[in-house]
Design a protein around this motif. Structure first.
Motif, PDB file in Angstrom:
ATOM      1  N   ALA A  56     -17.575 -20.512 -48.453  1.00 24.63           N
ATOM      2  CA  ALA A  56     -18.279 -20.998 -49.630  1.00 24.63           C
ATOM      3  C   ALA A  56     -17.619 -22.247 -50.183  1.00 24.63           C
ATOM      4  N   VAL A  57     -16.284 -22.202 -50.266  1.00 28.12           N
ATOM      5  CA  VAL A  57     -15.559 -23.371 -50.771  1.00 28.12           C
ATOM      6  C   VAL A  57     -15.773 -24.567 -49.855  1.00 28.12           C
ATOM      7  N   GLY A  58     -15.671 -24.296 -48.529  1.00 29.77           N
ATOM      8  CA  GLY A  58     -15.865 -25.396 -47.573  1.00 29.77           C
ATOM      9  C   GLY A  58     -17.255 -25.969 -47.658  1.00 29.77           C
ATOM     10  N   ALA A  59     -18.207 -25.076 -47.875  1.00 37.36           N
ATOM     11  CA  ALA A  59     -19.581 -25.567 -47.939  1.00 37.36           C
ATOM     12  C   ALA A  59     -19.794 -26.430 -49.162  1.00 37.36           C
ATOM     13  N   LEU A  60     -19.081 -26.085 -50.239  1.00 36.90           N
ATOM     14  CA  LEU A  60     -19.231 -26.861 -51.464  1.00 36.90           C
ATOM     15  C   LEU A  60     -18.444 -28.160 -51.419  1.00 36.90           C
ATOM     16  N   ARG A  61     -17.432 -28.194 -50.583  1.00 35.48           N
ATOM     17  CA  ARG A  61     -16.596 -29.396 -50.532  1.00 35.48           C
ATOM     18  C   ARG A  61     -17.307 -30.488 -49.735  1.00 35.48           C
ATOM     19  N   VAL A  62     -17.543 -31.665 -50.331  1.00 35.97           N
ATOM     20  CA  VAL A  62     -18.282 -32.760 -49.704  1.00 35.97           C
ATOM     21  C   VAL A  62     -17.309 -33.821 -49.207  1.00 35.97           C
ATOM     22  N   THR A  63     -17.520 -34.262 -47.962  1.00 33.44           N
ATOM     23  CA  THR A  63     -16.716 -35.350 -47.411  1.00 33.44           C
ATOM     24  C   THR A  63     -17.400 -36.680 -47.718  1.00 33.44           C
ATOM     25  N   GLU A  64     -16.708 -37.551 -48.415  1.00 34.65           N
ATOM     26  CA  GLU A  64     -17.248 -38.860 -48.758  1.00 34.65           C
ATOM     27  C   GLU A  64     -16.500 -39.939 -47.979  1.00 34.65           C
ATOM     28  N   ILE A  65     -17.258 -40.854 -47.382  1.00 36.22           N
ATOM     29  CA  ILE A  65     -16.670 -41.966 -46.634  1.00 36.22           C
ATOM     30  C   ILE A  65     -17.273 -43.263 -47.171  1.00 36.22           C
ATOM     31  N   THR A  66     -16.425 -44.125 -47.664  1.00 36.12           N
ATOM     32  CA  THR A  66     -16.898 -45.421 -48.152  1.00 36.12           C
ATOM     33  C   THR A  66     -16.419 -46.522 -47.203  1.00 36.12           C
ATOM     34  N   ILE A  67     -17.250 -47.554 -47.062  1.00 41.15           N
ATOM     35  CA  ILE A  67     -16.983 -48.642 -46.111  1.00 41.15           C
ATOM     36  C   ILE A  67     -16.864 -49.953 -46.876  1.00 41.15           C
ATOM     37  N   SER A  68     -15.878 -50.745 -46.500  1.00 37.85           N
ATOM     38  CA  SER A  68     -15.723 -52.072 -47.096  1.00 37.85           C
ATOM     39  C   SER A  68     -15.277 -53.057 -46.022  1.00 37.85           C
ATOM     40  N   GLY A  69     -15.450 -54.320 -46.298  1.00 32.58           N
ATOM     41  CA  GLY A  69     -15.042 -55.371 -45.357  1.00 32.58           C
ATOM     42  C   GLY A  69     -16.216 -56.049 -44.704  1.00 32.58           C
ATOM     43  N   ILE A  70     -17.218 -55.259 -44.263  1.00 31.63           N
ATOM     44  CA  ILE A  70     -18.456 -55.787 -43.689  1.00 31.63           C
ATOM     45  C   ILE A  70     -19.593 -54.954 -44.257  1.00 31.63           C
ATOM     46  N   HIS A  71     -20.564 -55.589 -44.871  1.00 28.67           N
ATOM     47  CA  HIS A  71     -21.648 -54.822 -45.472  1.00 28.67           C
ATOM     48  C   HIS A  71     -22.752 -54.543 -44.457  1.00 28.67           C
ATOM     49  N   GLU A  72     -23.512 -53.509 -44.717  1.00 30.11           N
ATOM     50  CA  GLU A  72     -24.573 -53.080 -43.821  1.00 30.11           C
ATOM     51  C   GLU A  72     -25.593 -54.204 -43.609  1.00 30.11           C
ATOM     52  N   GLY A  73     -25.939 -54.435 -42.329  1.00 33.36           N
ATOM     53  CA  GLY A  73     -26.933 -55.451 -41.990  1.00 33.36           C
ATOM     54  C   GLY A  73     -26.427 -56.876 -42.040  1.00 33.36           C
ATOM     55  N   ALA A  74     -25.108 -57.055 -42.120  1.00 33.45           N
ATOM     56  CA  ALA A  74     -24.554 -58.407 -42.236  1.00 33.45           C
ATOM     57  C   ALA A  74     -24.840 -59.226 -40.985  1.00 33.45           C
ATOM     58  N   MET A  75     -25.051 -60.530 -41.197  1.00 34.16           N
ATOM     59  CA  MET A  75     -25.186 -61.491 -40.104  1.00 34.16           C
ATOM     60  C   MET A  75     -23.934 -62.366 -40.149  1.00 34.16           C
TER      61      MET A  75
END
Length: 664
Positions: free
Chosen positions: A165-184
């Motif tokens: 139950a605890v594991g199910a409630l625990r959310v893994t968050e991953i943030t990305i920086s340096g290059i933005h999505e769809g960059a040319m």
């Protein structure tokens, strides 16, 4: 894109097939790659720790390279399907962690105790141990022991459910920086770029980074941050993913997609347009990559449909700048030139004094009536600096250059009534009248000077400063006045510097060197003004300007971008013996005219700029009559040049040498 470039993969494959060691020459021959390409790829593989030089100097012929222990370990997976034979090497290490020293973000899994055992408290484990022992020593306690085991199992299950139950409630968050999505991104923008993933709520140690589906090297870990200095990548679409293990709850994934693009956009326009009639609309259109920013001149165009179209009300007066920029910032810039379709011209030079002379003027009228000429070149300002017609230009009145011999508008109207065009000739920078005035009033920066600051008179009586705004405006005002009077065409003469060494003259306001760009800039300014007035304009140049224009600051190629025609003065009498292989040019008018004009055609090839040569109808050391005049006209025609102007300072032309209704 895979981790390795195609050439790198081929080279790695050849090393694996050869047991791990080979010479550059062997690799080059087997992989069908140039030695320099092989050397460059080996450098890339060396920086990744896959290969190393063996007992030789890298870069020299015969150098041997060998796979490192990491190369043996990871090489087959990187080559993939490219490796179609079994690779085996007895000396290769068999138990090496491929993550060590090479940057892989994964490690071999470790054996761990079952969750139900590691999840129990110490007291629960002691109870469980005692229960097992008592089961062996007391047969009658089975029911009680069974109950204890059941209790223990129930407790373990309850704890497990809690963990789930605890594991199910625990959310893994991953943030990305340096290059933005769809960059040319341009390839150069990747230099120094760093892609960073910050992980919250997951097993960072289990994180695996992939580039286009394959593991990457050079990954760095800082607590909960995964950092990757991005290497040079091939052009195209790329995706970087990070997978983080959540034990029994699968994995969390984050990804960033970007495109590497270093190719400038293509603009499907000719650099030189086909000639267009003066005053007619011009359409510039073609396909282009959708979304590319496109500007032609001062107008920004819509390219959303994958094409563009621009209609100009009339041809531009000079080169039109084109700038196209794509989403990655790659730019394509060039000038498009829209030349004018210059009308067929057969004409003669007429000075202001000759037009004012009844007898000389009647000779010109006779040529017109006989159909031998369709154009009259009428002097507006001559070599002495005098304006022959009445003028209202303030500076002309101030310096005393106006002779008031005739009314310009009346002369133009009279010639138009005869069905001929009128070219107004302006001798621009050889101007003794303006030179004398400038010297007497202390305006020495209006004139070219000797090194010690005196007016440069030379053999011309004074050369004005083509770099000075007053001098430029004076000549432009003469042209504008003639355009307002109905002139068809302006022909600029003495659009140059005096002959001689540049070290013997000083050009105020110019920092030294060839002043050709200043001359060209004047023609550009004049072209803009005259195009708005719907007036043609050309430039007279020395015969030698085709290949020796720097002697007099006449860059014919650059001039051609700003004028409608070039008028080379190829008079046979002006050539030295032996020029263009002609032993006696003045006595061989056909040969020298053809040879010199052919050189101008070479210089102006591809510009669509008309050539209207000045031909000789006067005598110096050789008498010129109908045969000599006709020989020059025929020489030009044999090159496809059917336009010409005849020069005779006395304005007495050899009519028998001029063909009637000359074949166009």
């Amino acid at each position: 894109m895979p981790l390795l470039a195609p050439a790198d993969r081929r080279i790695l494959r050849e090393l694996l097939l050869r047991g791990g060691t080979a010479e550059i020459g062997e690799i080059s021959a087997a992989a069908a790659l140039d030695n320099q390409v092989v050397q460059a790829s080996l450098g890339t593989l060396q920086r990744s720790g896959i290969v190393a030089p063996v007992d030789s100097v890298p870069g020299l012929r015969g150098a041997r390279w060998s796979l490192t222990q990491h190369g043996f370990e990871v090489g087959p997976s990187l080559v993939g399907n490219d490796l179609d034979v079994h690779v085996h090497n007895q000396t290769a290490p068999q138990a090496v962690d491929p993550a060590e020293g090479w940057g892989f973000p994964w490690r071999p899994p470790k054996s761990e105790a079952p969750l139900y055992a590691t999840g129990l408290s110490r007291r629960a484990r002691r109870v469980a141990d005692r229960a097992v022992i008592s089961t062996a020593g007391r047969p009658h306690g089975r029911r009680r022991g069974g109950r204890l085991i059941a209790v223990i199992l129930l407790a373990a299950a309850t704890i497990g459910v809690g963990i789930v139950a605890v594991g199910a409630l625990r959310v893994t968050e991953i943030t990305i920086s340096g290059i933005h999505e769809g960059a040319m991104l341009q390839p150069g923008h990747l230099e120094g770029a760093v892609l960073e993933f910050s992980v919250s709520g997951g097993d960072v140690e289990s994180a695996q980074m992939l580039l286009d589906g394959l593991p990457v090297s050079g990954v760095q870990r800082y607590d909960n941050r995964i950092v990757w200095p991005v290497p040079g990548l091939t052009e195209g679409l790329h995706i970087v993913t990070l997978d983080v293990d959540r034990r029994f709850f699968g994995t969390s994934q984050a990804a960033v997609t970007f495109t590497v693009d270093g190719t400038p956009p293509v603009v499907d326009l000719p650099r030189v347009h086909d000639p267009v009639p003066l005053g007619e609309p011009v359409v510039l259109a073609g396909p282009i990559e959708a979304g590319v920013s496109l500007q032609i001149g001062d107008q920004r165009l819509d390219t959303s449909s994958g094409s563009f179209s621009l209609t100009l009300s009339s041809p531009p007066g000079g080169p039109l700048p084109v700038v196209a920029t794509d989403a990655a910032g790659n730019s394509t810039t060039f000038d498009i030139i829209v030349p004018i379709g210059y009308p067929h011209t057969t004409g003669v030079h007429v000075s202001a004094a000759a037009w004012d002379h009844d007898g000389l003027r009647s000779g010109i009228v006779e040529l017109i009536e006989q159909g031998r000429i369709n154009t009259v070149q009428l002097d507006l300002k001559d070599e002495d600096g005098y304006i022959g017609h009445s003028t209202s230009i303030p500076l002309a009145r101030q310096v005393g250059s106006s002779k008031d011999l005739f009314d310009l508008r009346s002369a133009i109207d009279e010639l138009h009534d005869m069905g001929v065009r009128v070219i107004g000739r302006i001798v621009a920078f050889n101007d003794p009248v303006l030179t004398r005035y400038a010297a007497s009033t202390g305006n020495l920066d209006w004139v070219l000077q000797t090194p010690d600051g005196r007016p440069l008179l030379s053999t011309y009586g004074g050369f004005t400063n083509f770099n000075h705004a007053v001098v430029r405006k004076y000549n432009l005002d003469i042209a504008a006045e003639a355009a307002a009077a109905g002139i068809d065409d302006i022909l600029w003469d003495y659009m140059r510097r005096p002959e001689g060494n540049l070290s013997g003259m000083r050009i105020p306001g110019w920092n030294g060197g060839d002043p050709s760009p200043v001359i060209v800039s004047f023609l550009a300014e004049a072209g803009t003004m005259l195009r708005e007035a719907q007036v043609f304009h050309g430039v007279s140049v020395f015969g030698i300007a085709a290949d020796r224009g720097e002697w007099i600051a006449q860059d014919v190629g650059a001039m051609s971008s700003h004028v409608d025609y070039v008028a080379p003065m190829v008079y046979p009498s002006h050539w030295g013996r032996g020029e263009y292989g002609v032993s006696h040019p003045e006595a061989q008018p056909y040969d020298i005219t053809r040879a010199s004009l052919a050189e101008f055609q070479n210089v102006l090839a591809g510009t669509n700029t008309a050539i209207v040569p000045w031909l000789q109808d006067f005598s110096l050391s050789v008498d010129y009559g109908p045969a000599e005049v006709r020989a020059q006209i025929d020489a030009a025609a044999d090159l496809g040049i059917t336009d010409w102007l005849l020069w005779d300072s006395r304005v007495t032309y050899t009519s028998d040498g001029i063909p009637v209704s000359y074949d166009q």
